[in-house]
Design an enzyme around this catalytic site. Sequence first.
Site, PDB file in Angstrom:
ATOM      1  N   LYS A   1      57.044  11.629 -96.261  1.00 54.85           N
ATOM      2  CA  LYS A   1      56.129  12.608 -95.688  1.00 54.85           C
ATOM      3  C   LYS A   1      56.441  13.954 -96.337  1.00 54.85           C
ATOM      4  CE  LYS A   1      54.621  14.395 -91.154  1.00 54.85           C
ATOM      5  NZ  LYS A   1      54.770  14.281 -89.692  1.00 54.85           N
TER       6      LYS A   1
ATOM      7  N   SER B   1      50.540  13.447 -87.010  1.00 50.28           N
ATOM      8  CA  SER B   1      50.435  14.144 -88.269  1.00 50.28           C
ATOM      9  C   SER B   1      50.880  13.336 -89.481  1.00 50.28           C
ATOM     10  CB  SER B   1      51.265  15.419 -88.194  1.00 50.28           C
ATOM     11  OG  SER B   1      52.648  15.099 -88.074  1.00 50.28           O
TER      12      SER B   1
ATOM     13  N   SER C   1      53.725  11.760 -83.782  1.00 46.79           N
ATOM     14  CA  SER C   1      53.234  11.694 -85.160  1.00 46.79           C
ATOM     15  C   SER C   1      53.709  10.514 -85.991  1.00 46.79           C
ATOM     16  CB  SER C   1      53.570  12.980 -85.898  1.00 46.79           C
ATOM     17  OG  SER C   1      52.644  13.966 -85.528  1.00 46.79           O
TER      18      SER C   1
HETATM   19  N1  GLN Z   1      49.642  15.604 -82.046  1.00 43.50           N
HETATM   20  C1  GLN Z   1      50.815  16.290 -81.616  1.00 43.50           C
HETATM   21  C2  GLN Z   1      50.727  17.751 -81.975  1.00 43.50           C
HETATM   22  O1  GLN Z   1      49.756  18.112 -82.529  1.00 43.50           O
HETATM   23  C3  GLN Z   1      52.056  15.674 -82.198  1.00 43.50           C
HETATM   24  C4  GLN Z   1      52.329  16.061 -83.598  1.00 43.50           C
HETATM   25  C5  GLN Z   1      53.636  15.582 -84.110  1.00 43.50           C
HETATM   26  O2  GLN Z   1      54.252  14.687 -83.542  1.00 43.50           O
HETATM   27  N2  GLN Z   1      54.099  16.206 -85.171  1.00 43.50           N
HETATM   28  O3  GLN Z   1      51.590  18.525 -81.725  1.00 43.50           O
END
Ligand code: GLN
Length: 492
Positions: A79, A154, A178
């Site tokens: 990532k 994400s 995410s």
């Molecule tokens: N969707 C969640 C957020 O927007 C989780 C994102 C994540 O785990 N990085 O914060």
Amino acid sequence: MTDLHRLSIRELSEGLAGSKFSSRELTEHYLKRIAKIDAQVHSYVTVTPEQALAQADAADALRQAGNANILTGVPIVHKDIFCTQGIKTTAGSKMLDNFISPYDATVVAKGKVAGLVTLGKVNMDEFAMGSTSESSYYGATKNPWALDHVPGGSSGGSAAAVAADLAPFATGTDTGGSIRQPASFCGLTGLKPTYGRVSRFGMIAYASSLDQGGPMARSAEDCAYLMNVMAGHDAKDSTSMDQDVDDYVANLNATSVKGLRIGIPKQYFNVAGLDADVKARVEESLKKLEDMGATLVEIDLNMTDAYVPTYYLIAPAEASSNLQRFDGVRYGYRCENPVDLTDLYKRSRSEGFGPEVQRRILIGTYALSAGYYDAYYVKAQKVRRLIQQDFLKAFESVDVIAAPSAPTTAYKIGANLTPVEMYLGDIYTIAVNLAGLPAINAPVGFDKDNLPVGLQLIGNYWSESQLLSVVHQYQQATDWHTKRAAVAEENA
Ligand code: GLN
């Protein structure tokens, strides 16, 4: 061999050990697929063919000299939130479009020691804020099951790359879902470890008390191989836990599903917005686990209504603090011709950060400001503790807790959810981060549009082996994890 991209991590390891193919052949095979297919999926931000082939040749030489590890020569993607020395690390943001890290994140460094070959860096929501990967400065990644849908976020690039067979496995990070939610949207297995199990050193911070790296792959077995690389104490991360690491591969059969007590939170299955197909598939998977010998126990998680408001105060508060470092002075994007220092800060940050990141900085700064700190931030911290206690109480009577990973399957690209609608989609994942617990997503079937559905299993602290083991046994008895996305099928 033409189907190298179909092999599991164990098969890749055995094939390399048995000289069925070299790491160079394997790496070239993946690079060719990326060149041919990724224009459709857009999972990669950066492909690094030269470095990959050099690492592959080094891996082959090590093997020839009799010095190979179990994963020497196996490809991986990271990532784009993990710093990679000499390779651009963007966190999906214009702010870091010109950032070349001078050092490797611990997770990346450990991968190198294990002999993994890095194919490149994959796309993500900007600074890991989002659930669709659409907030990336580099544009949306597509879901390999249906290209007009998002892969989740994400870690959407990680999920899409693996689901399209453009990498055998990938690293992801999970602050509020995410890893699990994109794994769910793309039909993969993804593990969010206990907070402190995987080093955060060199992992660009979103919300430091919630962020945790973990593996994303096709199966629990593949995830176990990557966990063996990623997990462990790191003196460079003061929140990493100084505690022995399991051998996750050796433990794949260590927990029996027979007699396993699976908690079913009443509140979770009554959430407004839980899609009927998702609910049905998750219930079928639980029935299957019951047939395999598990006991389903209804439990209460009374704090469910507090998850979204609590997370969406704490995560933005920490983000607003973490993102202060991007000021246009030290590194990252700097605006053109600033007239003075204030202009430099203001325009560098307004031009460098996208709308979702700016929204969260605003929310977080507000919640931390002198007049509101007690009313919002301190209150949220108190509720966070209650949420944790709710889980700990549940674990007195059950071994794991079952939930969907997300209330729906993958959204359409451009569905234009309002921020609040998007935040509500995180209901099943964010409490796990607030409590610091481990949780895993496993694919358990499809909705009426043939989009993958995921089952989430939440474990008690340090129960990664147990979660991987339970999913491994489920995957020995079912074949959902072997189904391939449309893009992968078309390019078999
Ligand atoms: N969707 C969640 C957020 O927007 C989780 C994102 C994540 O785990 N990085 O914060």
